[in-house]
Design a protein around this motif. Structure first.
Motif, PDB file in Angstrom:
ATOM      1  N   ARG A  75      29.746  31.365 -30.252  1.00 51.62           N
ATOM      2  CA  ARG A  75      29.261  32.297 -29.504  1.00 51.62           C
ATOM      3  C   ARG A  75      27.778  32.571 -28.818  1.00 51.62           C
ATOM      4  N   GLU A  76      26.828  32.774 -30.488  1.00 52.91           N
ATOM      5  CA  GLU A  76      25.720  32.632 -30.753  1.00 52.91           C
ATOM      6  C   GLU A  76      24.807  31.302 -30.001  1.00 52.91           C
ATOM      7  N   LEU A  77      25.636  30.168 -30.230  1.00 50.41           N
ATOM      8  CA  LEU A  77      25.097  28.958 -29.006  1.00 50.41           C
ATOM      9  C   LEU A  77      25.245  29.178 -27.910  1.00 50.41           C
ATOM     10  N   ASP A  78      26.023  29.691 -27.246  1.00 53.14           N
ATOM     11  CA  ASP A  78      26.394  30.127 -26.113  1.00 53.14           C
ATOM     12  C   ASP A  78      25.340  30.913 -25.445  1.00 53.14           C
ATOM     13  N   GLU A  79      24.763  32.111 -26.222  1.00 51.53           N
ATOM     14  CA  GLU A  79      24.003  32.663 -25.690  1.00 51.53           C
ATOM     15  C   GLU A  79      22.439  32.657 -25.652  1.00 51.53           C
ATOM     16  N   ILE A  80      22.321  31.247 -26.733  1.00 47.41           N
ATOM     17  CA  ILE A  80      21.015  31.101 -26.908  1.00 47.41           C
ATOM     18  C   ILE A  80      20.867  30.127 -25.977  1.00 47.41           C
ATOM     19  N   GLN A  81      22.000  29.090 -25.200  1.00 50.70           N
ATOM     20  CA  GLN A  81      22.301  27.945 -23.935  1.00 50.70           C
ATOM     21  C   GLN A  81      21.585  28.501 -22.542  1.00 50.70           C
ATOM     22  N   SER A  82      22.720  30.017 -23.158  1.00 48.37           N
ATOM     23  CA  SER A  82      22.495  31.332 -21.518  1.00 48.37           C
ATOM     24  C   SER A  82      20.740  31.460 -21.042  1.00 48.37           C
ATOM     25  N   THR A  83      20.138  32.084 -22.411  1.00 43.17           N
ATOM     26  CA  THR A  83      18.686  32.608 -22.319  1.00 43.17           C
ATOM     27  C   THR A  83      18.018  30.705 -21.629  1.00 43.17           C
ATOM     28  N   LEU A  84      18.405  29.866 -22.965  1.00 43.86           N
ATOM     29  CA  LEU A  84      17.349  28.591 -22.311  1.00 43.86           C
ATOM     30  C   LEU A  84      18.065  28.752 -20.875  1.00 43.86           C
ATOM     31  N   LEU A  85      18.832  28.299 -19.878  1.00 42.42           N
ATOM     32  CA  LEU A  85      19.080  28.116 -18.621  1.00 42.42           C
ATOM     33  C   LEU A  85      18.995  28.703 -18.041  1.00 42.42           C
ATOM     34  N   THR A  86      18.125  30.129 -18.405  1.00 45.09           N
ATOM     35  CA  THR A  86      17.433  30.908 -16.757  1.00 45.09           C
ATOM     36  C   THR A  86      16.021  31.038 -16.842  1.00 45.09           C
ATOM     37  N   ASP A  87      15.577  30.583 -18.109  1.00 42.41           N
ATOM     38  CA  ASP A  87      13.863  30.720 -18.735  1.00 42.41           C
ATOM     39  C   ASP A  87      13.645  29.511 -17.422  1.00 42.41           C
ATOM     40  N   PRO A  88      13.045  30.384 -16.192  1.00 43.83           N
ATOM     41  CA  PRO A  88      12.141  28.884 -14.733  1.00 43.83           C
ATOM     42  C   PRO A  88      11.732  28.000 -15.477  1.00 43.83           C
ATOM     43  N   ILE A  89      10.891  28.356 -16.922  1.00 42.68           N
ATOM     44  CA  ILE A  89      10.436  26.886 -17.226  1.00 42.68           C
ATOM     45  C   ILE A  89      11.067  26.268 -17.422  1.00 42.68           C
ATOM     46  N   PHE A  90      12.051  26.324 -18.910  1.00 42.92           N
ATOM     47  CA  PHE A  90      13.283  25.232 -18.779  1.00 42.92           C
ATOM     48  C   PHE A  90      14.163  24.928 -17.330  1.00 42.92           C
ATOM     49  N   GLN A  91      14.429  25.600 -16.700  1.00 43.12           N
ATOM     50  CA  GLN A  91      15.518  25.284 -15.744  1.00 43.12           C
ATOM     51  C   GLN A  91      14.280  24.331 -14.522  1.00 43.12           C
ATOM     52  N   ALA A  92      12.849  24.642 -15.006  1.00 42.25           N
ATOM     53  CA  ALA A  92      11.872  23.377 -13.763  1.00 42.25           C
ATOM     54  C   ALA A  92      12.151  21.944 -14.628  1.00 42.25           C
ATOM     55  N   MET A  93      12.248  22.023 -16.056  1.00 45.04           N
ATOM     56  CA  MET A  93      12.143  21.476 -16.847  1.00 45.04           C
ATOM     57  C   MET A  93      13.873  20.118 -17.089  1.00 45.04           C
ATOM     58  N   VAL A  94      14.851  20.927 -16.570  1.00 44.33           N
ATOM     59  CA  VAL A  94      16.084  20.384 -16.518  1.00 44.33           C
ATOM     60  C   VAL A  94      15.764  19.825 -15.208  1.00 44.33           C
ATOM     61  N   GLU A  95      16.049  20.370 -13.907  1.00 46.38           N
ATOM     62  CA  GLU A  95      15.327  19.685 -12.832  1.00 46.38           C
ATOM     63  C   GLU A  95      14.553  18.753 -12.938  1.00 46.38           C
ATOM     64  N   ALA A  96      13.201  18.789 -13.309  1.00 45.71           N
ATOM     65  CA  ALA A  96      11.849  17.763 -12.853  1.00 45.71           C
ATOM     66  C   ALA A  96      13.674  16.569 -14.313  1.00 45.71           C
ATOM     67  N   GLN A  97      13.896  16.301 -15.099  1.00 48.12           N
ATOM     68  CA  GLN A  97      14.736  15.494 -15.684  1.00 48.12           C
ATOM     69  C   GLN A  97      16.049  15.156 -14.903  1.00 48.12           C
ATOM     70  N   GLN A  98      16.870  15.667 -14.337  1.00 48.14           N
ATOM     71  CA  GLN A  98      17.646  14.939 -13.351  1.00 48.14           C
ATOM     72  C   GLN A  98      17.035  14.817 -12.603  1.00 48.14           C
ATOM     73  N   ASN A  99      16.169  14.439 -11.266  1.00 48.85           N
ATOM     74  CA  ASN A  99      15.539  14.294  -9.948  1.00 48.85           C
ATOM     75  C   ASN A  99      14.632  12.585 -11.090  1.00 48.85           C
ATOM     76  N   PHE A 100      15.093  12.629 -12.099  1.00 49.55           N
ATOM     77  CA  PHE A 100      14.351  11.889 -12.735  1.00 49.55           C
ATOM     78  C   PHE A 100      15.406  10.567 -12.680  1.00 49.55           C
ATOM     79  N   GLN A 101      16.376  11.163 -13.889  1.00 56.46           N
ATOM     80  CA  GLN A 101      17.607  10.493 -13.803  1.00 56.46           C
ATOM     81  C   GLN A 101      18.264   9.988 -12.236  1.00 56.46           C
ATOM     82  N   PHE A 102      18.435  10.635 -11.639  1.00 59.35           N
ATOM     83  CA  PHE A 102      18.393   9.964  -9.964  1.00 59.35           C
ATOM     84  C   PHE A 102      18.310   8.793  -9.884  1.00 59.35           C
ATOM     85  N   LEU A 103      16.295   8.903  -9.391  1.00 58.97           N
ATOM     86  CA  LEU A 103      15.621   8.082  -9.620  1.00 58.97           C
ATOM     87  C   LEU A 103      16.256   6.989 -10.119  1.00 58.97           C
TER      88      LEU A 103
END
Length: 142
Positions: A75-103
């Motif tokens: 449960r604690e892992l899930d909470e940390i993951q949720s916090t990370l995934l809602t952080d705009p800076i972290f979200q921007a990194m995930v999106e940028a990684q996905q864009n590069f992986q798509f390329l």
């Protein structure tokens, strides 16, 4: 002749690598990663996540800990993951990684098509899980 061909292939791979490193997708990914690396809050959360995950794995490997303890850590892992995934800076990194992986998927698909390993008529934009075979398709997109 064969040695010259191999050299040319390596040269082209180097050119491709340099072109990729100059792409918007790569630069955005590196900038986003640098922003995550510079953010002490995100780094602390990532460290906590890693430690808790390692604790769970260790407990499971050694058959230690009761079910309630493992559930709480999960449960604690899930909470940390949720916090990370809602952080705009972290979200921007995930999106940028996905864009590069798509390329990169597009590049690999193009290379595969050129050497006869893949059907060049398949849509380069289709989902990465699509194999092009209707037998394995969860829902047709082409």
């Amino acid at each position: 002749f064969r040695k010259g061909t191999r050299f040319m292939i390596i040269e082209k791979a180097q050119e491709l690598g340099l072109a990729l490193s100059e792409s918007e997708e790569f630069r955005a990914m590196m900038d986003a990663q640098a922003a995550v690396d510079a953010n002490a809050g995100i780094q602390a959360l990532m460290e906590q996540y890693t430690q808790k995950r390692e604790t769970i794995v260790s407990m499971m490997e050694q058959d230690q800990g009761d079910k309630d303890t493992l559930m709480e850590l999960g449960r604690e892992l899930d909470e940390i993951q949720s916090t990370l995934l809602t952080d705009p800076i972290f979200q921007a990194m995930v999106e940028a990684q996905q864009n590069f992986q798509f390329l990169m998927r597009q590049v690999n698909k193009t290379i595969a098509a050129c050497i006869g390993m893949e059907d060049p008529d398949l849509d380069a934009n289709q989902d990465a899980s699509c194999t092009g075979s209707c037998a394995t398709c969860p829902g047709c997109k082409h």
